[in-house]
Write an enzyme that holds these catalytic residues in place. Structure first.
Site, mmCIF file in Angstrom:
data_model
loop_
_atom_site.group_PDB
_atom_site.id
_atom_site.type_symbol
_atom_site.label_atom_id
_atom_site.label_comp_id
_atom_site.label_asym_id
_atom_site.label_seq_id
_atom_site.Cartn_x
_atom_site.Cartn_y
_atom_site.Cartn_z
ATOM 1 N N ASN A 1 4.214 1.991 1.775
ATOM 2 C CA ASN A 1 4.645 0.687 2.293
ATOM 3 C C ASN A 1 5.418 -0.095 1.237
ATOM 4 O O ASN A 1 6.450 -0.715 1.530
ATOM 5 C CB ASN A 1 3.438 -0.119 2.758
ATOM 6 C CG ASN A 1 2.782 0.440 4.009
ATOM 7 O OD1 ASN A 1 3.374 1.244 4.726
ATOM 8 N ND2 ASN A 1 1.557 0.027 4.263
ATOM 9 N N ARG B 1 -0.742 5.382 1.472
ATOM 10 C CA ARG B 1 -0.054 4.517 2.435
ATOM 11 C C ARG B 1 0.363 3.202 1.791
ATOM 12 O O ARG B 1 1.444 2.676 2.083
ATOM 13 C CB ARG B 1 -0.972 4.261 3.630
ATOM 14 C CG ARG B 1 -0.327 3.408 4.728
ATOM 15 C CD ARG B 1 0.914 4.053 5.330
ATOM 16 N NE ARG B 1 0.649 5.370 5.865
ATOM 17 C CZ ARG B 1 0.119 5.598 7.069
ATOM 18 N NH1 ARG B 1 -0.217 4.600 7.858
ATOM 19 N NH2 ARG B 1 -0.063 6.843 7.482
ATOM 20 N N ILE C 1 3.316 -8.321 5.361
ATOM 21 C CA ILE C 1 2.042 -8.126 4.664
ATOM 22 C C ILE C 1 1.269 -6.975 5.311
ATOM 23 O O ILE C 1 0.195 -7.178 5.885
ATOM 24 C CB ILE C 1 1.207 -9.422 4.632
ATOM 25 C CG1 ILE C 1 1.161 -10.086 6.028
ATOM 26 C CG2 ILE C 1 1.737 -10.386 3.595
ATOM 27 C CD1 ILE C 1 0.151 -11.206 6.141
ATOM 28 N N LYS D 1 -1.257 -3.971 5.789
ATOM 29 C CA LYS D 1 -2.551 -3.721 5.154
ATOM 30 C C LYS D 1 -2.829 -2.217 5.161
ATOM 31 O O LYS D 1 -2.405 -1.496 6.062
ATOM 32 C CB LYS D 1 -3.679 -4.464 5.880
ATOM 33 C CG LYS D 1 -4.001 -3.933 7.268
ATOM 34 C CD LYS D 1 -5.147 -4.701 7.885
ATOM 35 C CE LYS D 1 -5.543 -4.131 9.240
ATOM 36 N NZ LYS D 1 -6.177 -2.798 9.159
ATOM 37 N N SER D 2 -3.520 -1.783 4.167
ATOM 38 C CA SER D 2 -3.985 -0.404 4.123
ATOM 39 C C SER D 2 -5.080 -0.294 3.074
ATOM 40 O O SER D 2 -5.063 -1.000 2.062
ATOM 41 C CB SER D 2 -2.854 0.569 3.787
ATOM 42 O OG SER D 2 -3.355 1.895 3.751
ATOM 43 N N TYR E 1 -11.815 -13.592 6.783
ATOM 44 C CA TYR E 1 -11.934 -12.168 6.496
ATOM 45 C C TYR E 1 -13.256 -11.828 5.803
ATOM 46 O O TYR E 1 -13.619 -10.655 5.721
ATOM 47 C CB TYR E 1 -10.774 -11.673 5.634
ATOM 48 C CG TYR E 1 -9.398 -11.870 6.224
ATOM 49 C CD1 TYR E 1 -9.218 -12.207 7.573
ATOM 50 C CD2 TYR E 1 -8.262 -11.742 5.435
ATOM 51 C CE1 TYR E 1 -7.956 -12.398 8.099
ATOM 52 C CE2 TYR E 1 -6.991 -11.926 5.961
ATOM 53 C CZ TYR E 1 -6.845 -12.260 7.289
ATOM 54 O OH TYR E 1 -5.587 -12.454 7.808
#
Length: 272
Positions: A238, A234, A226, A228-229, A48
């Site tokens: 979540n 958001r 898991i 993602k944001s 990443y």
């Protein structure tokens, strides 16, 4: 927060914050926002390109390290015994941490044929205490079996793409049979599944968001998720999916949405 106990007794929060595609110059703020919301599980990877900022957020927080669950993954180019040991050290240097809670082989890369010797390095890392748990990611049933045939320590987690339109029940069954917890990435199908009319209808009935419905569907089946944001609202939404309980009929209706549509690379054919 609801947790799952892994085969070695380590506990992992059932919902975490994924860090895929979070830019390196934004990841520290993203993790810090997650910590403020209440996330204690964060999922990263060498691939990443944001481990430095990820680690900086963990080092800066007042949350005790033992209350956090930190995952990172081996870079594909670092597969092989010696290469994996060096890859782990490089990740630890970037993170600036003494240990991680979970270290994963990111992809099996079947044609390269290195994941068995890579797993031997993972066993050494685990025995050193610098990874509290070790596991695999994107491993299909044949690769799971190959690892188990030669492993002294069985993987504790298999993380793979799973969402209503790609449930990968074969991956899940093989993982659970091997004693692994199942962790779903892209749990809402990159947003595609939350636009499904069935999901929208269930969400309206529960006064919840479609994303919360899909995440609650995973959680009800004992999967770790898991999502993602990079958006605070958001991320909060979540996280609160843990409060939503779906009925048996709701779960069955979402189960029926399987269509085999993959949003990410196919582990059977990805080799780089």
């Amino acid at each position: 927060m609801s947790t799952i106990t892994l085969s070695n007794g380590t506990t992992i929060p059932k919902i975490g914050l994924g860090l895929w595609q979070v830019p390196a110059d934004e990841v520290q703020a993203n993790v810090e926002q997650g910590l403020e919301i209440g996330y204690r599980h964060f999922d990263g990877a060498a691939a990443y390109g944001n481990e430095e900022g990820f680690g900086a957020a963990i080092r800066a927080t007042d949350v005790p390290r033992e209350d956090l669950f930190i995952t990172t993954k081996l870079q594909n180019s670092d597969q092989g015994y010696n290469e994996a040991l060096a890859g782990f050290e490089a990740s630890m240097d970037r993170l600036g941490l003494d240990y991680v809670d979970l270290y994963l082989i990111h992809w099996p890369l079947p044609k390269r044929g290195l994941y068995i010797e890579t797993w031997k390095a993972f066993e050494e890392i685990y025995n050193s205490g610098r990874a509290k748990a070790i596991g695999i990611s994107n491993f299909m049933p044949s690769a799971i079996e190959a690892v188990l045939d030669s492993a002294a320590i069985a993987p504790m987690v298999n993380q793979f793409e799973a969402h209503p339109s790609l449930q990968q029940r074969g991956y899940e069954a093989a993982s659970r049979k091997a004693g692994m917890a199942v962790e779903a990435y892209s749990p809402i199908g990159h947003g595609a599944d939350i636009a499904n009319p069935v999901v929208e209808e269930i969400a309206a009935a529960h006064n919840a968001s479609p994303a919360q419905v899909v995440l609650a569907w995973h959680l009800a089946q004992d999967r770790i998720v898991i999502p993602k944001s990079r958006h605070l609202e958001r991320m909060q939404e979540n996280f609160e999916a843990t409060k939503l309980e779906l009925g048996t009929e709701d779960l069955s209706r979402i189960d029926a949405l399987e269509s085999g549509i993959r949003q990410n690379a196919d582990p059977e054919t990805k080799n780089s």
